[in-house]
Design a protein around this motif. Structure first.
Motif, PDB file in Angstrom:
ATOM      1  N   MET A   1      23.299 -11.014  40.941  1.00 33.76           N
ATOM      2  CA  MET A   1      23.340  -9.633  41.389  1.00 33.76           C
ATOM      3  C   MET A   1      21.956  -9.237  41.909  1.00 33.76           C
ATOM      4  O   MET A   1      20.941  -9.663  41.353  1.00 33.76           O
ATOM      5  N   ARG A   2      21.895  -8.456  42.967  1.00 33.59           N
ATOM      6  CA  ARG A   2      20.617  -7.998  43.525  1.00 33.59           C
ATOM      7  C   ARG A   2      20.246  -6.654  42.898  1.00 33.59           C
ATOM      8  O   ARG A   2      21.024  -5.695  42.946  1.00 33.59           O
ATOM      9  N   ILE A   3      19.047  -6.596  42.326  1.00 37.94           N
ATOM     10  CA  ILE A   3      18.622  -5.441  41.541  1.00 37.94           C
ATOM     11  C   ILE A   3      17.239  -5.001  41.987  1.00 37.94           C
ATOM     12  O   ILE A   3      16.369  -5.825  42.267  1.00 37.94           O
ATOM     13  N   ALA A   4      17.033  -3.692  42.036  1.00 43.48           N
ATOM     14  CA  ALA A   4      15.707  -3.121  42.249  1.00 43.48           C
ATOM     15  C   ALA A   4      15.338  -2.298  41.021  1.00 43.48           C
ATOM     16  O   ALA A   4      16.187  -1.604  40.445  1.00 43.48           O
ATOM     17  N   VAL A   5      14.076  -2.391  40.617  1.00 46.21           N
ATOM     18  CA  VAL A   5      13.565  -1.599  39.500  1.00 46.21           C
ATOM     19  C   VAL A   5      12.385  -0.790  40.022  1.00 46.21           C
ATOM     20  O   VAL A   5      11.372  -1.361  40.445  1.00 46.21           O
ATOM     21  N   VAL A   6      12.507   0.522  40.007  1.00 41.13           N
ATOM     22  CA  VAL A   6      11.458   1.402  40.521  1.00 41.13           C
ATOM     23  C   VAL A   6      10.596   1.850  39.344  1.00 41.13           C
ATOM     24  O   VAL A   6      11.053   2.592  38.468  1.00 41.13           O
ATOM     25  N   GLY A   7       9.355   1.376  39.324  1.00 43.75           N
ATOM     26  CA  GLY A   7       8.448   1.649  38.216  1.00 43.75           C
ATOM     27  C   GLY A   7       8.133   0.373  37.466  1.00 43.75           C
ATOM     28  O   GLY A   7       9.051  -0.321  37.021  1.00 43.75           O
ATOM     29  N   THR A   8       6.840   0.051  37.318  1.00 42.71           N
ATOM     30  CA  THR A   8       6.455  -1.179  36.631  1.00 42.71           C
ATOM     31  C   THR A   8       5.630  -0.880  35.386  1.00 42.71           C
ATOM     32  O   THR A   8       4.663  -1.567  35.073  1.00 42.71           O
ATOM     33  N   GLY A   9       6.016   0.181  34.684  1.00 40.67           N
ATOM     34  CA  GLY A   9       5.441   0.435  33.377  1.00 40.67           C
ATOM     35  C   GLY A   9       6.134  -0.419  32.334  1.00 40.67           C
ATOM     36  O   GLY A   9       6.787  -1.420  32.643  1.00 40.67           O
ATOM     37  N   TYR A  10       6.025  -0.010  31.097  1.00 39.30           N
ATOM     38  CA  TYR A  10       6.567  -0.803  29.991  1.00 39.30           C
ATOM     39  C   TYR A  10       8.067  -1.063  30.164  1.00 39.30           C
ATOM     40  O   TYR A  10       8.523  -2.210  30.127  1.00 39.30           O
ATOM     41  N   VAL A  11       8.835  -0.012  30.397  1.00 44.72           N
ATOM     42  CA  VAL A  11      10.288  -0.154  30.496  1.00 44.72           C
ATOM     43  C   VAL A  11      10.674  -0.958  31.737  1.00 44.72           C
ATOM     44  O   VAL A  11      11.509  -1.872  31.671  1.00 44.72           O
ATOM     45  N   GLY A  12      10.071  -0.636  32.876  1.00 40.83           N
ATOM     46  CA  GLY A  12      10.429  -1.313  34.109  1.00 40.83           C
ATOM     47  C   GLY A  12      10.117  -2.791  34.079  1.00 40.83           C
ATOM     48  O   GLY A  12      10.930  -3.620  34.533  1.00 40.83           O
ATOM     49  N   LEU A  13       8.946  -3.159  33.540  1.00 42.67           N
ATOM     50  CA  LEU A  13       8.581  -4.572  33.489  1.00 42.67           C
ATOM     51  C   LEU A  13       9.489  -5.368  32.567  1.00 42.67           C
ATOM     52  O   LEU A  13       9.919  -6.476  32.902  1.00 42.67           O
ATOM     53  N   VAL A  14       9.769  -4.826  31.397  1.00 39.59           N
ATOM     54  CA  VAL A  14      10.642  -5.530  30.459  1.00 39.59           C
ATOM     55  C   VAL A  14      12.045  -5.660  31.034  1.00 39.59           C
ATOM     56  O   VAL A  14      12.644  -6.745  31.016  1.00 39.59           O
ATOM     57  N   ALA A  20      16.023 -10.618  35.422  1.00 38.54           N
ATOM     58  CA  ALA A  20      15.794 -11.832  36.197  1.00 38.54           C
ATOM     59  C   ALA A  20      16.077 -13.071  35.356  1.00 38.54           C
ATOM     60  O   ALA A  20      16.621 -14.070  35.848  1.00 38.54           O
ATOM     61  N   GLU A  21      15.740 -13.005  34.084  1.00 41.97           N
ATOM     62  CA  GLU A  21      15.959 -14.146  33.182  1.00 41.97           C
ATOM     63  C   GLU A  21      17.439 -14.505  33.077  1.00 41.97           C
ATOM     64  O   GLU A  21      17.787 -15.662  32.816  1.00 41.97           O
ATOM     65  N   SER A  22      18.330 -13.533  33.292  1.00 41.72           N
ATOM     66  CA  SER A  22      19.765 -13.818  33.213  1.00 41.72           C
ATOM     67  C   SER A  22      20.347 -14.236  34.565  1.00 41.72           C
ATOM     68  O   SER A  22      21.563 -14.290  34.730  1.00 41.72           O
ATOM     69  N   GLY A  23      19.473 -14.508  35.549  1.00 42.82           N
ATOM     70  CA  GLY A  23      19.926 -15.070  36.810  1.00 42.82           C
ATOM     71  C   GLY A  23      20.015 -14.109  37.974  1.00 42.82           C
ATOM     72  O   GLY A  23      20.397 -14.512  39.077  1.00 42.82           O
ATOM     73  N   ASN A  24      19.680 -12.846  37.781  1.00 36.41           N
ATOM     74  CA  ASN A  24      19.728 -11.867  38.866  1.00 36.41           C
ATOM     75  C   ASN A  24      18.500 -11.984  39.767  1.00 36.41           C
ATOM     76  O   ASN A  24      17.450 -12.486  39.345  1.00 36.41           O
ATOM     77  N   ALA A  77      19.963  -3.790  47.387  1.00 32.13           N
ATOM     78  CA  ALA A  77      20.303  -3.847  45.964  1.00 32.13           C
ATOM     79  C   ALA A  77      21.686  -3.270  45.687  1.00 32.13           C
ATOM     80  O   ALA A  77      22.123  -2.309  46.319  1.00 32.13           O
ATOM     81  N   GLN A  78      22.353  -3.863  44.706  1.00 30.81           N
ATOM     82  CA  GLN A  78      23.623  -3.328  44.209  1.00 30.81           C
ATOM     83  C   GLN A  78      23.389  -2.318  43.086  1.00 30.81           C
ATOM     84  O   GLN A  78      24.177  -1.389  42.903  1.00 30.81           O
ATOM     85  N   VAL A  79      22.316  -2.549  42.339  1.00 36.59           N
ATOM     86  CA  VAL A  79      21.948  -1.661  41.230  1.00 36.59           C
ATOM     87  C   VAL A  79      20.464  -1.356  41.347  1.00 36.59           C
ATOM     88  O   VAL A  79      19.649  -2.258  41.540  1.00 36.59           O
TER      89      VAL A  79
END
Length: 432
Positions: A1-14, A20-24, A77-79
């Motif tokens: 799945m294609r995913i975008a995460v807006v924000g690279t603080g604690y929550v966004g990075l984790v 990504a670890e699950s294959g996205n 991105a889908q999500v």
């Protein structure tokens, strides 16, 4: 799945790294060019056990990327997860300006049906406001989902990869199906995905943290009473926790809770209730107890010494809890400021939070390379954060290094009898 995460603080990075670890295929976005440059080089802006290794592995596998170009990340991105900051506003509620600005930028970049996910800790009703912000700038079909983060700093990877529950707030069957597919790899051990409306999901996050904060403050109140009546809070805690209706988690007394979640979320819940004409007196009491508890070690020191001016003290532990460098609302900050305000000299040590501490104290304290170095020449030792390396110190060595021999144990880590046998004066929280 294609995913975008807006924000690279604690929550966004984790979140981004674990997804990504699950294959996205995950792209994380931030406006801070230096932060993105550092992340591309594998350098993290925060400390979380195991995160750097996992991030690097997924970057090498080309499942995880970082960019300042929001449109480039969002359009395919889908999500899309919103994981930007939602700091405490003047009224105590979450300030949504960054969340809503991100939502509007996301809306402009949409080209296909997309699920937009509130991952930031936001006030009740925020999903409706995010939906309105996106609708103003696009006609593309989308859904807004509330998916509160339920991470504990220090164990965030375990919490995300093997959660005890996942909360999805949505009224859209299409969004529900997509989010279920996204989280399915993380709940294979039968942990539930709980579906509900967005407002219930938003409130659940606040309520969970408020409940845990309440348990902590309750035990701190009991500890204060133990000191007055001559009881031992350790025995009381064991008697309480053995009751299956109560259990042991978050029943440890100490110098109060801190961090980015509990203080802010309790205040936000109180503020939300007040906006609707309801006073949450219990939670206001929780806040008062926590504020008192953060002053408790300084009060014990003043009672013991009388005057603190020109005395040297050691502080072990700066982060608000072990396995993190987060010092937001940390009890150590109030203690150290109190000691400095009384004219004392302070020598500090924390395994990972020294660089963060420099932003709080500058050159007003001495940053020691070890716990023993911090204790050298000190008249008293304050233990504030219960890192494992502090649990079994060499008391004979400690006594030989220190000028005075008082220990103020803010986490009830030490055995009082053993400490006293070595010639120390011992002060704990609610202990005899």
């Amino acid at each position: 799945m294609r995913i975008a995460v807006v924000g690279t603080g604690y929550v966004g990075l984790v979140a981004g790294t674990c997804l990504a670890e699950s294959g996205n295929e995950v792209t994380c976005v931030d406006v801070d060019e230096k932060k993105i440059h550092d992340l591309r080089e594998g350098r993290l802006p925060l400390y979380e056990p195991g995160l750097e290794e996992l991030l690097r592995r997924n970057m090498v596998a080309r499942r995880l990327r970082f960019t300042t170009d929001l449109g480039k990340a969002v359009t395919p991105a889908q999500v899309v997860f919103i994981a930007v900051g939602a700091p405490q506003g003047d009224t105590g509620d979450a300030d949504l300006q960054y969340v809503l600005a991100a939502a509007e930028d996301i809306g402009r970049a949409l080209r296909q049906y997309t699920v937009v996910v509130d991952k930031s800790t936001v006030s009740v009703g925020a999903a409706d406001r995010v939906r309105e912000s996106i609708s103003r700038v696009t006609d593309v079909e989308f859904d807004v989902v509330s998916n509160p983060e339920l991470l504990k700093e220090g164990t965030a990877l375990e919490d995300f990869l093997r959660p005890d529950r996942v909360i999805i707030g949505t009224s859209s069957e299409r969004a529900r199906k997509l989010m279920g597919q996204l989280y399915e790899p993380f709940v294979r051990t039968e942990s539930p995905i709980l579906y509900m409306d967005t407002r219930s999901a938003e409130l659940t996050k606040y309520a969970a943290n408020a409940m845990l904060a309440t348990r902590i403050s309750f035990m701190n109140d009991i500890a204060a009473l133990c000191e007055k009546v001559g009881a031992d809070v350790d025995f009381v805690r064991k008697g309480l926790g053995a009751d299956k209706r109560i259990g042991y988690p978050f029943l440890f007394p100490g110098v109060g809770y801190g961090g980015s979640c509990f203080p802010k979320d309790v205040k936000a819940l109180v503020a939300t209730a007040r906006e609707h004409g309801l006073e949450l007196d219990l939670l206001r009491g929780v806040e008062r107890t926590n504020a008192r508890q953060k002053r408790s070690l300084l009060a014990k020191a003043l009672k013991h010494y009388g005057e603190l001016a020109d005395r040297t003290f050691a502080v072990w532990g700066l982060a608000f809890k072990p396995k993190t460098d987060d010092m937001r609302e940390a009890p150590s900050v109030e203690l150290i400021e109190g000691l400095l305000g009384k004219g004392a000299r302070v020598q500090v040590y924390d395994p990972v939070a020294a660089k963060v501490a420099e932003r709080y104290f500058g050159n007003r304290v001495l940053y020691a390379p070890s716990g023993y170095a911090a204790a050298e020449g000190a008249e008293g030792l304050f233990l504030v954060t219960e890192w494992n390396e502090f649990r079994r110190p060499d008391l004979k060595r400690l006594k030989s290094l220190m000028k005075g021999h008082a220990i103020f144990d803010g986490r009830n880590v030490f055995d009082p009898a053993q400490v006293r046998e070595e010639g120390f004066t011992y002060y704990g929280i609610g202990r005899v």
